[in-house]
Scaffold this motif. Structure first.
Motif, PDB file in Angstrom:
ATOM      1  N   UNK A   1       0.869  -1.179   0.000  1.00 51.45           N
ATOM      2  CA  UNK A   1       0.000   0.000   0.000  1.00 51.45           C
ATOM      3  C   UNK A   1       0.906   1.229   0.000  1.00 51.45           C
ATOM      4  N   UNK A   2       1.170   1.786  -1.166  1.00 48.29           N
ATOM      5  CA  UNK A   2       2.112   2.913  -1.246  1.00 48.29           C
ATOM      6  C   UNK A   2       1.666   4.137  -0.454  1.00 48.29           C
ATOM      7  N   UNK A   3       0.376   4.206  -0.104  1.00 43.99           N
ATOM      8  CA  UNK A   3      -0.149   5.396   0.581  1.00 43.99           C
ATOM      9  C   UNK A   3      -0.425   5.182   2.067  1.00 43.99           C
ATOM     10  N   UNK A   4      -0.053   4.062   2.611  1.00 41.14           N
ATOM     11  CA  UNK A   4      -0.350   3.820   4.022  1.00 41.14           C
ATOM     12  C   UNK A   4       0.128   2.461   4.469  1.00 41.14           C
ATOM     13  N   UNK A   5      -0.437   2.031   5.585  1.00 42.30           N
ATOM     14  CA  UNK A   5       0.014   0.786   6.192  1.00 42.30           C
ATOM     15  C   UNK A   5      -0.900  -0.375   5.804  1.00 42.30           C
ATOM     16  N   UNK A   6      -0.315  -1.507   5.502  1.00 42.91           N
ATOM     17  CA  UNK A   6      -1.100  -2.710   5.246  1.00 42.91           C
ATOM     18  C   UNK A   6      -1.619  -3.243   6.573  1.00 42.91           C
ATOM     19  N   UNK A   7      -2.843  -3.765   6.555  1.00 42.81           N
ATOM     20  CA  UNK A   7      -3.337  -4.389   7.782  1.00 42.81           C
ATOM     21  C   UNK A   7      -2.702  -5.781   7.914  1.00 42.81           C
ATOM     22  N   UNK A   8      -2.785  -6.300   9.136  1.00 43.22           N
ATOM     23  CA  UNK A   8      -2.243  -7.663   9.396  1.00 43.22           C
ATOM     24  C   UNK A   8      -3.419  -8.492   9.901  1.00 43.22           C
TER      25      UNK A   8
END
Ligand code: AMP
Length: 111
Positions: free
Chosen positions: A100-107
């Motif tokens: 996700x270049x614009x934020x954090x990936x969820x886990x």
């Protein structure tokens, strides 16, 4: 009979390519789960991670880094589903690269 990814390699099924060399191919997943979702596969058919020679996996690691450069992403997650109970649906080794270049990936909690 060729598997679906072998057909993509041969150009018999279309794909949106990111990067290719003589041994590996990277192309966009048809059903993305993240803003960037690319599949990286060896051109030689191996069923899954477990049955792929480690020397080839080492070469694949180099190719994966080139794919990240090509996509201009620094932060990404690599996933491989090794076997049906792990979620593998296509039995030709593939590494999912998600980002996700614009934020954090969820886990996600998976079980
Ligand atoms: P897996 O569940 O780890 O085996 O992942 C298989 C992946 O292949 C899924 O994310 C699918 O969306 C993807 N996929 C299946 N067919 C195609 C296709 N023709 N082009 C691109 N991606 C595909």
């Amino acid at each position: 009979m060729d598997c679906i990814f072998c057909k993509i390699i041969k150009g018999e099924i279309p794909s949106k390519k990111v990067l290719e060399n003589e041994k590996f191919l990277a192309f966009y997943d048809i059903n993305p789960i993240a803003p960037v979702h690319v599949l990286i596969i060896p051109k030689e058919h191996f069923e899954k991670f477990d049955s792929t020679p480690s020397v080839l996996l080492a070469e694949m690691a180099e190719f994966i880094k080139e794919v990240a450069k090509e996509l201009d992403i620094n932060d990404y997650r690599l996933i491989t589903n090794n076997g049906a109970n792990a979620g593998q649906e296509v039995f030709h080794l593939h590494i999912h690269m998600v980002a996700n270049p614009n934020g954090k990936l969820s886990w996600p909690k998976l079980a």
